[in-house]
Design a protein around this motif. Sequence first.
Motif, mmCIF file in Angstrom:
data_model
loop_
_atom_site.group_PDB
_atom_site.id
_atom_site.type_symbol
_atom_site.label_atom_id
_atom_site.label_comp_id
_atom_site.label_asym_id
_atom_site.label_seq_id
_atom_site.Cartn_x
_atom_site.Cartn_y
_atom_site.Cartn_z
ATOM 1 N N GLN A 37 -42.798 82.136 72.633
ATOM 2 C CA GLN A 37 -43.054 83.210 71.730
ATOM 3 C C GLN A 37 -44.121 84.212 72.649
ATOM 4 O OE1 GLN A 37 -44.245 80.435 71.374
ATOM 5 N NE2 GLN A 37 -46.501 80.399 70.717
ATOM 6 N N SER A 38 -44.485 85.275 72.268
ATOM 7 C CA SER A 38 -45.291 86.355 72.819
ATOM 8 C C SER A 38 -46.868 86.200 72.346
ATOM 9 C CB SER A 38 -45.119 87.833 72.692
ATOM 10 O OG SER A 38 -44.676 88.144 71.192
ATOM 11 N N SER A 39 -46.998 85.689 71.171
ATOM 12 C CA SER A 39 -48.268 85.480 70.769
ATOM 13 C C SER A 39 -48.774 83.936 70.803
ATOM 14 C CB SER A 39 -48.298 85.705 69.054
ATOM 15 O OG SER A 39 -47.391 84.680 68.414
ATOM 16 N N GLY A 58 -39.526 82.239 64.458
ATOM 17 C CA GLY A 58 -40.318 82.836 65.678
ATOM 18 C C GLY A 58 -41.585 82.113 66.302
ATOM 19 N N ASP A 92 -38.458 93.238 64.414
ATOM 20 C CA ASP A 92 -39.856 93.325 65.096
ATOM 21 C C ASP A 92 -39.812 92.859 66.563
ATOM 22 O OD1 ASP A 92 -42.625 92.579 65.642
ATOM 23 O OD2 ASP A 92 -43.030 92.523 63.637
ATOM 24 N N ASP A 93 -40.586 93.195 67.485
ATOM 25 C CA ASP A 93 -40.632 92.975 69.119
ATOM 26 C C ASP A 93 -41.223 91.457 69.007
ATOM 27 O OD1 ASP A 93 -39.651 95.288 69.860
ATOM 28 O OD2 ASP A 93 -41.480 96.111 70.428
ATOM 29 N N LYS A 94 -41.889 90.947 68.229
ATOM 30 C CA LYS A 94 -42.280 89.640 68.226
ATOM 31 C C LYS A 94 -41.177 88.816 68.331
ATOM 32 C CE LYS A 94 -44.690 87.812 64.431
ATOM 33 N NZ LYS A 94 -45.440 87.689 63.370
ATOM 34 N N TYR A 95 -40.066 88.894 67.902
ATOM 35 C CA TYR A 95 -39.041 87.857 67.906
ATOM 36 C C TYR A 95 -38.039 88.162 68.990
ATOM 37 C CZ TYR A 95 -40.743 87.713 63.158
ATOM 38 O OH TYR A 95 -41.623 87.249 62.192
#
Length: 320
Positions: free
Chosen positions: A197-199, A15, A41-44
């Motif tokens: 990725q979102s982060s 991720g 997890d939404d982060k993926y």
Amino acid sequence: MASVEKGRICVTGAGGFVASWVVNLLSKGYVVHGTVRQPQDDKYAHLRKLDKAPQNLKLFKADLLNYDSMLSAIEGCSGVFHVASPVPSTISSNPELEVLEPAVKGTLNVLKACLEAKVQRVVFVSSVAAVVMNPRWPKGQVMDETCWSDKEYCRTTKNWYCLSKTEAETEALEFGKKTGLDVVAVCPTFVFGPILQSSINASSLALIKLLKGGNESVENKLRMIVDVRDVAEALLLAYEKPEAEGRYICTAHAIKTRNLVDKLRSIYPHNNYPNNFVDVEEEVTLSSEKLLQRLGWRYRSLDETLIDSVKSYQDNGLLD
């Protein structure tokens, strides 16, 4: 190594910034086993949106310090890209436990699992952090793959990330020599480029800070920059080219911070850039000659990297 057969490849830490682009590239020709902490997890979510993800991506819950979980993800794979590595976002209160152990023990767990699973080749994603911290290197001489960061110097200067990457890469290459496991290391410099990725990762944050810098003073240091998509291509070459061996420095552009800000300002004149630059002692320069000449690597222009980076930050609301 004999030519690599198409098949399954495991990408650790799938991720992350670099790893997401590696997964994106590999999934066009391979089935990818991506290791993550929590597959749901939404982060993926960005991984599941990749073009070939429905057919070619399988996420595995795995922890670098849990050997069995790594083995289950690696079994059946002909290659492994070990990308996962702890990057301390703040000063670590316990660097041995928080930075060094996951990097070194985690790497050895991956390598032992690769040996057990009879993997053909491991591509280890190191960093120039494992190259540049060497006060004994002759001043003015371009650093190449023969240069290693001095572990004691890293420890004395509390440069835990550099120490962790140096320890982990050393262990990886030595493990390969001792066991016969084919291990190739790639050492990227500062990685910019569009984010999937979102982060926000550490290197993207550095560019965002220049775009929103305001009146803060910044060091006018030499930045060695490479595009994340070109890093992914370099890693694929390191895997697929039979002649690949040892370690490869992966860098494309060298530019002083002041000149980088001038370039950004010429493309995006309305941002709030830093105006005060503090000159620092001239730093090291690095060469990607081995990667360019022996593996045929190519890289994008710096303008393309910056424009695509900024567009992705805008699309993700990171410059608001």
